[in-house]
Motif scaffolding. Structure first.
Motif, PDB file in Angstrom:
ATOM      1  N   LEU A  93       0.803  -1.217   0.000  1.00 15.81           N
ATOM      2  CA  LEU A  93       0.000   0.000   0.000  1.00 15.81           C
ATOM      3  C   LEU A  93       0.838   1.270   0.000  1.00 15.81           C
ATOM      4  CD1 LEU A  93      -2.825  -0.923   2.548  1.00 15.81           C
ATOM      5  CD2 LEU A  93      -2.824  -1.148   0.046  1.00 15.81           C
ATOM      6  N   GLU A  94       0.417   2.196  -0.838  1.00 15.01           N
ATOM      7  CA  GLU A  94       0.949   3.562  -0.859  1.00 15.01           C
ATOM      8  C   GLU A  94      -0.182   4.509  -0.471  1.00 15.01           C
ATOM      9  OE1 GLU A  94       4.022   4.335  -1.515  1.00 15.01           O
ATOM     10  OE2 GLU A  94       4.894   2.844  -2.868  1.00 15.01           O
ATOM     11  N   PRO A  95       0.161   5.729  -0.020  1.00 14.49           N
ATOM     12  CA  PRO A  95      -0.897   6.708   0.259  1.00 14.49           C
ATOM     13  C   PRO A  95      -1.780   6.913  -0.970  1.00 14.49           C
ATOM     14  CG  PRO A  95       1.176   7.464   1.180  1.00 14.49           C
ATOM     15  CD  PRO A  95       1.499   6.238   0.373  1.00 14.49           C
ATOM     16  N   GLY A  96      -3.075   6.901  -0.763  1.00 18.13           N
ATOM     17  CA  GLY A  96      -4.015   7.081  -1.858  1.00 18.13           C
ATOM     18  C   GLY A  96      -4.505   5.796  -2.496  1.00 18.13           C
ATOM     19  N   ASP A  97      -3.829   4.682  -2.239  1.00 14.16           N
ATOM     20  CA  ASP A  97      -4.321   3.402  -2.739  1.00 14.16           C
ATOM     21  C   ASP A  97      -5.654   3.063  -2.064  1.00 14.16           C
ATOM     22  OD1 ASP A  97      -2.175   3.009  -4.398  1.00 14.16           O
ATOM     23  OD2 ASP A  97      -1.089   1.680  -3.029  1.00 14.16           O
ATOM     24  N   GLU A  98      -6.384   2.135  -2.664  1.00 17.89           N
ATOM     25  CA  GLU A  98      -7.683   1.754  -2.126  1.00 17.89           C
ATOM     26  C   GLU A  98      -7.652   0.329  -1.582  1.00 17.89           C
ATOM     27  OE1 GLU A  98     -10.400   4.558  -5.105  1.00 17.89           O
ATOM     28  OE2 GLU A  98     -10.533   2.363  -5.253  1.00 17.89           O
ATOM     29  N   VAL A  99      -8.335   0.163  -0.474  1.00 16.98           N
ATOM     30  CA  VAL A  99      -8.464  -1.137   0.177  1.00 16.98           C
ATOM     31  C   VAL A  99      -9.948  -1.443   0.330  1.00 16.98           C
ATOM     32  CG1 VAL A  99      -8.005  -2.467   2.276  1.00 16.98           C
ATOM     33  CG2 VAL A  99      -6.293  -0.848   1.421  1.00 16.98           C
ATOM     34  N   LEU A 100     -10.357  -2.643  -0.057  1.00 11.54           N
ATOM     35  CA  LEU A 100     -11.755  -3.034   0.045  1.00 11.54           C
ATOM     36  C   LEU A 100     -11.944  -4.000   1.212  1.00 11.54           C
ATOM     37  CD1 LEU A 100     -12.646  -3.773  -3.707  1.00 11.54           C
ATOM     38  CD2 LEU A 100     -12.621  -1.575  -2.494  1.00 11.54           C
ATOM     39  N   ILE A 101     -12.915  -3.690   2.064  1.00 13.03           N
ATOM     40  CA  ILE A 101     -13.318  -4.616   3.127  1.00 13.03           C
ATOM     41  C   ILE A 101     -14.845  -4.704   3.110  1.00 13.03           C
ATOM     42  CG2 ILE A 101     -11.306  -4.154   4.573  1.00 13.03           C
ATOM     43  CD1 ILE A 101     -13.093  -2.407   6.352  1.00 13.03           C
ATOM     44  N   VAL A 102     -15.358  -5.830   3.559  1.00 11.76           N
ATOM     45  CA  VAL A 102     -16.803  -6.012   3.675  1.00 11.76           C
ATOM     46  C   VAL A 102     -17.153  -5.946   5.157  1.00 11.76           C
ATOM     47  CG1 VAL A 102     -18.726  -7.606   3.345  1.00 11.76           C
ATOM     48  CG2 VAL A 102     -16.981  -7.365   1.569  1.00 11.76           C
ATOM     49  N   VAL A 103     -18.036  -5.034   5.517  1.00 10.34           N
ATOM     50  CA  VAL A 103     -18.368  -4.818   6.930  1.00 10.34           C
ATOM     51  C   VAL A 103     -19.734  -5.401   7.262  1.00 10.34           C
ATOM     52  CG1 VAL A 103     -16.896  -2.794   7.186  1.00 10.34           C
ATOM     53  CG2 VAL A 103     -19.224  -2.499   6.344  1.00 10.34           C
ATOM     54  N   PRO A 104     -19.853  -5.880   8.521  1.00 10.99           N
ATOM     55  CA  PRO A 104     -18.887  -5.835   9.614  1.00 10.99           C
ATOM     56  C   PRO A 104     -17.797  -6.888   9.445  1.00 10.99           C
ATOM     57  CG  PRO A 104     -20.798  -7.075  10.315  1.00 10.99           C
ATOM     58  CD  PRO A 104     -21.121  -6.550   8.950  1.00 10.99           C
ATOM     59  N   THR A 105     -16.608  -6.571   9.974  1.00  9.63           N
ATOM     60  CA  THR A 105     -15.510  -7.534   9.923  1.00  9.63           C
ATOM     61  C   THR A 105     -14.451  -7.161  10.948  1.00  9.63           C
ATOM     62  OG1 THR A 105     -14.119  -8.794   8.389  1.00  9.63           O
ATOM     63  CG2 THR A 105     -14.110  -6.395   8.137  1.00  9.63           C
ATOM     64  N   PHE A 106     -13.337  -7.863  10.910  1.00 12.80           N
ATOM     65  CA  PHE A 106     -12.245  -7.652  11.870  1.00 12.80           C
ATOM     66  C   PHE A 106     -11.694  -6.233  11.730  1.00 12.80           C
ATOM     67  CE2 PHE A 106      -7.644  -8.781  12.997  1.00 12.80           C
ATOM     68  CZ  PHE A 106      -7.873  -8.668  14.359  1.00 12.80           C
ATOM     69  N   ALA A 107     -11.621  -5.516  12.850  1.00 14.00           N
ATOM     70  CA  ALA A 107     -11.300  -4.090  12.844  1.00 14.00           C
ATOM     71  C   ALA A 107      -9.894  -3.779  12.346  1.00 14.00           C
ATOM     72  CB  ALA A 107     -11.491  -3.506  14.244  1.00 14.00           C
ATOM     73  N   MET A 108      -8.937  -4.722  12.523  1.00  9.37           N
ATOM     74  CA  MET A 108      -7.552  -4.405  12.225  1.00  9.37           C
ATOM     75  C   MET A 108      -7.270  -4.263  10.732  1.00  9.37           C
ATOM     76  SD  MET A 108      -6.475  -3.904  15.181  1.00  9.37           S
ATOM     77  CE  MET A 108      -4.831  -3.429  14.650  1.00  9.37           C
ATOM     78  N   TYR A 109      -8.131  -4.773   9.862  1.00  8.09           N
ATOM     79  CA  TYR A 109      -7.931  -4.547   8.425  1.00  8.09           C
ATOM     80  C   TYR A 109      -7.922  -3.046   8.143  1.00  8.09           C
ATOM     81  CZ  TYR A 109      -9.620  -9.413   8.066  1.00  8.09           C
ATOM     82  OH  TYR A 109      -9.811 -10.758   8.210  1.00  8.09           O
ATOM     83  N   GLU A 110      -8.928  -2.369   8.659  1.00  7.12           N
ATOM     84  CA  GLU A 110      -9.039  -0.929   8.420  1.00  7.12           C
ATOM     85  C   GLU A 110      -7.912  -0.161   9.098  1.00  7.12           C
ATOM     86  OE1 GLU A 110     -12.101   2.867   8.998  1.00  7.12           O
ATOM     87  OE2 GLU A 110     -12.721   0.854   9.618  1.00  7.12           O
ATOM     88  N   ILE A 111      -7.589  -0.507  10.313  1.00  9.09           N
ATOM     89  CA  ILE A 111      -6.585   0.243  11.065  1.00  9.09           C
ATOM     90  C   ILE A 111      -5.220   0.162  10.398  1.00  9.09           C
ATOM     91  CG2 ILE A 111      -5.314   0.311  13.251  1.00  9.09           C
ATOM     92  CD1 ILE A 111      -7.974  -0.473  14.626  1.00  9.09           C
ATOM     93  N   TYR A 112      -4.768  -1.041  10.053  1.00 10.70           N
ATOM     94  CA  TYR A 112      -3.457  -1.180   9.422  1.00 10.70           C
ATOM     95  C   TYR A 112      -3.430  -0.550   8.034  1.00 10.70           C
ATOM     96  CZ  TYR A 112      -1.773  -4.404  13.032  1.00 10.70           C
ATOM     97  OH  TYR A 112      -1.360  -4.962  14.210  1.00 10.70           O
ATOM     98  N   ALA A 113      -4.523  -0.659   7.297  1.00  9.39           N
ATOM     99  CA  ALA A 113      -4.561  -0.075   5.955  1.00  9.39           C
ATOM    100  C   ALA A 113      -4.524   1.444   6.009  1.00  9.39           C
ATOM    101  CB  ALA A 113      -5.811  -0.557   5.216  1.00  9.39           C
ATOM    102  N   ARG A 114      -5.332   2.026   6.870  1.00 12.55           N
ATOM    103  CA  ARG A 114      -5.371   3.484   6.953  1.00 12.55           C
ATOM    104  C   ARG A 114      -4.072   4.056   7.490  1.00 12.55           C
ATOM    105  NH1 ARG A 114     -10.912   5.567   9.559  1.00 12.55           N
ATOM    106  NH2 ARG A 114      -9.543   7.384   9.766  1.00 12.55           N
ATOM    107  N   ALA A 115      -3.346   3.280   8.292  1.00 15.16           N
ATOM    108  CA  ALA A 115      -2.073   3.760   8.825  1.00 15.16           C
ATOM    109  C   ALA A 115      -1.059   4.043   7.710  1.00 15.16           C
ATOM    110  CB  ALA A 115      -1.502   2.760   9.814  1.00 15.16           C
ATOM    111  N   THR A 116      -1.212   3.402   6.566  1.00 17.36           N
ATOM    112  CA  THR A 116      -0.303   3.628   5.434  1.00 17.36           C
ATOM    113  C   THR A 116      -0.699   4.842   4.604  1.00 17.36           C
ATOM    114  OG1 THR A 116      -1.551   2.280   3.848  1.00 17.36           O
ATOM    115  CG2 THR A 116       0.048   1.130   5.262  1.00 17.36           C
ATOM    116  N   GLY A 117      -1.867   5.424   4.891  1.00 13.05           N
ATOM    117  CA  GLY A 117      -2.384   6.516   4.074  1.00 13.05           C
ATOM    118  C   GLY A 117      -3.316   6.041   2.977  1.00 13.05           C
ATOM    119  N   ALA A 118      -3.602   4.748   2.954  1.00 12.68           N
ATOM    120  CA  ALA A 118      -4.531   4.211   1.956  1.00 12.68           C
ATOM    121  C   ALA A 118      -5.967   4.588   2.323  1.00 12.68           C
ATOM    122  CB  ALA A 118      -4.388   2.699   1.863  1.00 12.68           C
TER     123      ALA A 118
END
Length: 356
Positions: A93-118
């Motif tokens: 992941l680079e800043p601005g990249d997109e990550v897809l998750i289906v909610v509700p789900t495990f919270a750490m997917y979003e946290i680790y992805a957003r930490a990169t700027g994605a």
């Protein structure tokens, strides 16, 4: 004045209720009876000298690769599934990249992805938490770089078919597809056999659930060998501690212990579903070692009443689409007998207005 990055300051926080967890623990989907006796014995045998040395994971990775039926260059031991998620985010992941998750789900997917700027794009699950394959396919764009899917999902227990996951992987060859199989043992369906043919597929596993090793923090990330070479570049060489490395081969060798626990857990998952049906409490059929049920306005006093009786269950009200919901882990037969007795008492008191 020193300040954290704006991305970090804006991250959601994950607050698992880790304090005061005394009693029958049916809140975190852990093994409710503990690890194999062979693991406990191995822990007692670990020498002072072994703990003084930096851990070497290579030999144990070879054991795990053989266990999975994979080549050793396709397997990386991680500090739980959490680190596997983190490593994928740091690798791709680079800043601005997109990550897809289906909610509700495990919270750490979003946290680790957003930490990169994605940018994290959350796709709501369908009715009754059915996996929205078409919606995921429609959300894929040239900026999509990671798609994270828990299979079975947490906190719903729902599962995705292999065919749908392969369709998603094929539709997004430029993105890493993480299939998190933390609850594989209770579902008994895996995609680990597909990683050589699907180069953007990664499988995560944990030994925190069925194997009872949550305190040792050890998991697996598996993927195509060339991609795993890149992932290893951002991994610490000493990410898994010596105690975990010493115990994991024993845990794998004692397959009957794990199989027996899984069989009992699956049987009692069905009993839990039958209990909710009999009590008129809406629930979702699960493929994991827990059941999610909707208690609506009874949720808070139900969780409180169960704790007062020495049984911990997990309030999932804050998860997307889970208003009024509580998740309950399926344990052993005797543990479920205690659970059912306590739930009957609490629900009777709540329905009679005796608990607030």
């Amino acid at each position: 004045m020193l300040k954290a990055r704006e991305t970090v300051q804006s991250l959601p926080t994950y607050h698992p209720p880790l304090g005061g967890r005394e009693g029958l623990r049916l809140d975190f989907n852990e093994n409710t009876v503990g690890c194999s006796p062979r693991v406990a014995e191995k822990l007692r045998e670990i020498s002072r000298d072994a703990l003084a040395r930096y851990p070497e994971r290579g030999a144990v990775e070879a054991t795990v690769a053989e266990f999975l039926g994979r080549n050793v260059d396709e397997v990386l031991l991680t500090n739980g599934v959490d680190e596997g998620i983190h490593l994928l985010c740091e690798t791709y992941l680079e800043p601005g990249d997109e990550v897809l998750i289906v909610v509700p789900t495990f919270a750490m997917y979003e946290i680790y992805a957003r930490a990169t700027g994605a940018k994290v794009i959350s796709i709501p699950a369908g009715e009754d938490f059915v996996f929205p394959t078409d919606a995921v396919l429609s959300a894929i764009s040239p900026r999509t770089r990671l798609i994270a899917i828990a299979n079975p999902n947490n906190p719903t227990g729902t599962a995705v078919s292999r065919a749908d996951l392969l369709t998603i992987a094929e539709a997004a060859p430029h993105a890493a597809l993480l299939v998190d199989e933390a609850y594989f043992e209770f579902h008994d369906k895996t995609m680990v056999g597909d990683i050589a043919q699907v180069p953007n597929l990664f499988i995560a596993r944990t030994f925190s659930k069925a194997y009872g090793l949550a305190g040792l923090r050890i998991g697996i990330l598996a993927g195509e060998a060339g991609q795993m070479t890149m992932v290893r570049r951002v991994s610490s060489p000493y990410n898994v501690n010596a105690a975990a490395l010493a115990c994991l081969p024993e845990a794998l060798a004692d397959s009957e212990y794990v199989s027996q626990y899984v069989r009992e857990s699956v049987t009692n998952r069905r009993r839990l579903e039958e209990f909710f049906a009999a009590e008129g409490i809406p629930f979702w059929p699960s493929r994991a070692n827990f059941v999610l049920a909707r208690f609506d306005e009874l949720r808070v006093p139900f969780v409180k009443g169960m704790r007062e009786r020495g049984i911990l269950v997990r309030d999932r009200n804050s998860d997307y689409g889970c208003a009024g919901c509580v998740r309950v882990t399926a344990g052993t037969e005797s543990q479920m007998d205690l659970l059912f007795e306590a739930m009957k008492d609490v629900l009777r008191d709540l329905r009679q207005g005796q608990v607030r």
